[in-house]
Each structure stands twice: as structure tokens, then as C-alpha cells.
Design a protein around this motif. Sequence first.
Motif, mmCIF file in Angstrom:
data_model
loop_
_atom_site.group_PDB
_atom_site.id
_atom_site.type_symbol
_atom_site.label_atom_id
_atom_site.label_comp_id
_atom_site.label_asym_id
_atom_site.label_seq_id
_atom_site.Cartn_x
_atom_site.Cartn_y
_atom_site.Cartn_z
ATOM 1 N N VAL A 185 0.842 -1.189 0.000
ATOM 2 C CA VAL A 185 0.000 0.000 0.000
ATOM 3 C C VAL A 185 0.880 1.243 0.000
ATOM 4 C CG1 VAL A 185 -1.870 -1.171 1.234
ATOM 5 C CG2 VAL A 185 -0.114 0.067 2.531
ATOM 6 N N HIS A 253 -9.223 -2.394 3.859
ATOM 7 C CA HIS A 253 -9.592 -1.232 4.677
ATOM 8 C C HIS A 253 -10.574 -1.647 5.771
ATOM 9 C CE1 HIS A 253 -8.053 2.708 3.491
ATOM 10 N NE2 HIS A 253 -8.036 2.322 2.217
ATOM 11 N N GLY A 267 -3.593 3.945 0.563
ATOM 12 C CA GLY A 267 -4.177 3.917 -0.762
ATOM 13 C C GLY A 267 -3.461 2.918 -1.634
#
Length: 499
Positions: A185, A253, A267
Motif C-alpha cells: 500500500v 480497509h 491507498g
Amino acid sequence: MPDVEVVIAGAGPNGLMLACELALAGVRPVVLDRLPGPSAEPKANGLVGQVVRQLDMRGLYGRFSGAAAAPEPTDAWIFSGMQVPLAGLADNPMYAMMIAQPTLVRLLLERSAELGVDVRWGHAVEHLADGPDGVRVALSGPQGGITLDARYLVGADGGRSTVRKLAGIPFPGHTSDTVSRVAHVAVPDELRITGGGLEVPGYGRLPFGHTRLAHGGIIFADFGHGNPMLGTIEFGAGDDVDDTEPLTLPELHRSARRVLGVDVPFGPPRGDGPHALRRIAGQNTRQAERYRCGRVLLLGDAAHVHSAMGGPGLNLGLQDAMNLGWKLAATVRGGAPPGLLDTYHTERHPVGRRVMLQSMAQTALFSPGPEIGALRELFDELLALPEVARHMAGLLAGSDVRYDIGDDHPLSGYLVPDMQLDDGRRVAELLHSARPLLVGATVPAAGAVEVVRAGLRGGPVAMLIRPDGYVAWATDDRSHPGLQAALARWVNKCLVTGR
């Protein structure tokens, strides 16, 4: 006549390492892999344990790590997210070398090419017939179906091994009720903290590595050279997961929020990748009932699967390869002592069982609940005791299982220590050719052993070392009792050279 002496199914690290070991011993295997080329998927991030020293014994540690000096043991390691302090521990067997699995595969491919190994991509084992004189292997490939006759077939084709299934070897074990997710990530640079951790708004500091929490566990690993890895472990959630669908970042998430209690700011990873993005619903801990069935043998994940916690997988699999390589080569060449190939199972199966024991224990200690929290607190106290730390180092490194060598010297059955000769050479440097090594004694010219007449600094009077670096015989008596029996059991016959 067979088409090839040995076929290896699987061109991952373990299969390629075995291919290199066979080639060093004069046997050129054919390596097959159903993939069209080397996998770029980032799985393991490094090597831990005794295999680091074994790579040094082949001259590969410096080449693979870029280090100029011999490997040094690490000052600490982790057990279920708890620190095991190892600094100052005498004869510390715990070594670590950070290397991404795709890089390791690339380097082993380069080495295997130097040794003349034939690697064929896009070839999958479909059927096999194991007979008294060899194995007939039916393959699918880019040009259609083909058949190879081999004297031996080795399955190094992973946890879902086709070879293991076709050979009918049972794979008993346990599947835990856990769901693990991991991905590369991107995180805001201002939230990164020294030591590879992350500052999570509303929670606080998330350190490098594994963190156990009330509702599961979270893993964060920022190696400082790209996208960090974020992972979660949840318990008792396996029924709610559709494992036929690939993992997505929104799913990660949600999982991270359930475990941590707050949103973790991350993200999509930066750059072209490859990037990790995988889920394991139900962790398998399984071991093949036997590593050999006739002329079919199993290696690495084809022989054993377990949790990746603590990073034992490549240490176990690559050591399998180094144990099997010289034994299989000697058997193929016709110079093996009776029963030598059978010792692959008898020696490595207990080591696999120990890894499964410690990996399952780590998973249990990571599970939620106040009782487990109390147990961890007590376990953390125990790890501070030098005797416990020494025991754990042996368990994690794979050095606490002694092979049944048939010799009672305190060093016999264990990996040879990092010793020097009287002339300053390191013993590890003399094992690059993967031949049996006799130090401090002489033999008639009828044994497959290299003889080094220099003595050992601070060691026994003489020592016989197997190609995998394990001590087959040692003595403190200058009359060398037991040497001929050790040579007959482990070496048999071939050409003697002296250095």
C-alpha cells in the motif's frame, strides 16, 4: 535409458536450489514449471535461520546479499509478535538476510544457468507412472503433450502439489479458522515513523512487524524502499469470506478498521509493481506422511505447509533441498551407501514437524481473548531468560533437531560451526563444491571425500562434514576411532582429492 536422470516439478526457490545442488554433484536435472516465466508475485521477504549459513557454504551469501563479510547472527527475532532477545547469546544460530522472493528466484536462475540446468517454463505435470526403474512423466507444454522418462521425480510444486496428489501421498493436518490479508500500500509520508512503523490517527504508533489486538492482529512492515506492506489477521471470520473473489483494497480497509478500531490511511501502491494483494482464508498446517514414495520425492511446500509468521518457510524448504541434493545425486550416480536416500525423510520430516509446532503456537498466541493476553504477558517474561531465548533461537533457526548420524561426538548431527583452519581458511569456504569434506585426517584413495590436512582452530582433532554442512563424524582422539564406519555410512566410494 531414461530421457533425464531427475525431473524437478517447480521452478521456485526450493526447486531451483535443488537443481543447483544436483548440478554441483554432476547430475543435470530438468526443471519444469507450469507458469510461462518466473513469478513476480512478492511472497517471502527474506531468509532466516541456518539456511543463511548454508548459502555461505556455497559461496552464495555474498553474491545474493552484497555483503563482503561472513553472515553474522541477528540480535533479536520475533515469536508471535514478541521480541526474542538474542544479543550476546553464545553460538546464536539465528541469522537473517532480507531478500524478496522474486529476486532470490532470479539469482538462483542465474546460478542454475551457470551450472547447465535445463529450466522449461510453461510445462505442467499431468500424469505420472512410478515404476521400479524410473518415473514416466506426462506433461502439457507450449507444443502440446510430451512424455519424459526419468529415474527420479521431485515435486517442488507448492502446497497444492500435483506431484504429491498423483503419487497418492496423504497430506494430513489442520486448517485454522483465520483469515489473513496482506497488500502493498501507499501511506502518507508524514505518518511514517523511524524504525519502519506508522502513526495512525486516532490510534497512535503502529510498530514495525506484528501487533496483537483485542480483535485480531495487524502487520505493518516498511522496509524503506518503496511501498510498505499492510496485513491483518482475523479469527473466526472464515465463514464470512468468499475466497473465490480476489482481495481488494476496500476489503483490506474494512478488515484493518475491525482489527484496529480506526481507519488506517492508505491507498493503492505507487509504481508499476509487482505488488502483493492476497488473502488466505483458513491457514493450512499440513505435512506429507512421507517425503519419498518409490522414485517420487517431495520438497518444500509440497511436503509441508504452515503459517508464514516468523518467516520459517524458505529456511525449511531450502534446507530440504540441500539435504536431498547430494543424497539424490549419489544415488543416481550409483555411489550412494545403502539407504542413503531414505535418510532424506527420516532427517527432514522431524524438522518439518517442529516448524509446524512453533508456527501453530505462534498463531495460538496471537489469537484474541484475555486469557491469551495473560499467557503472552507470562511468555514475554520467559523470553527474557537467557535459557529460554537460547531454546527459542534453536527452535526458530531449525538447529534444535539433531540428525541421527551414528556418532556420539557433541558436534555430530548438527550444522558445522563457523570454524577456521590453522591456516586461516574458513570451513565454509571449503564446502563451495558441495563435496564431503574430511578435515584433520587422511583416508585411503577409495572414498568420495575431499581431504584437508590442516587442523581446526579450537575444534576437534578431526571432522567429517557432509555436503550439506552437517557433521557426520568428529573426534578428539588422534587415533580417529569410528572414521571408517562414518565413511561407509555417508560417503562410500569415489575419487579423493586433497587441499
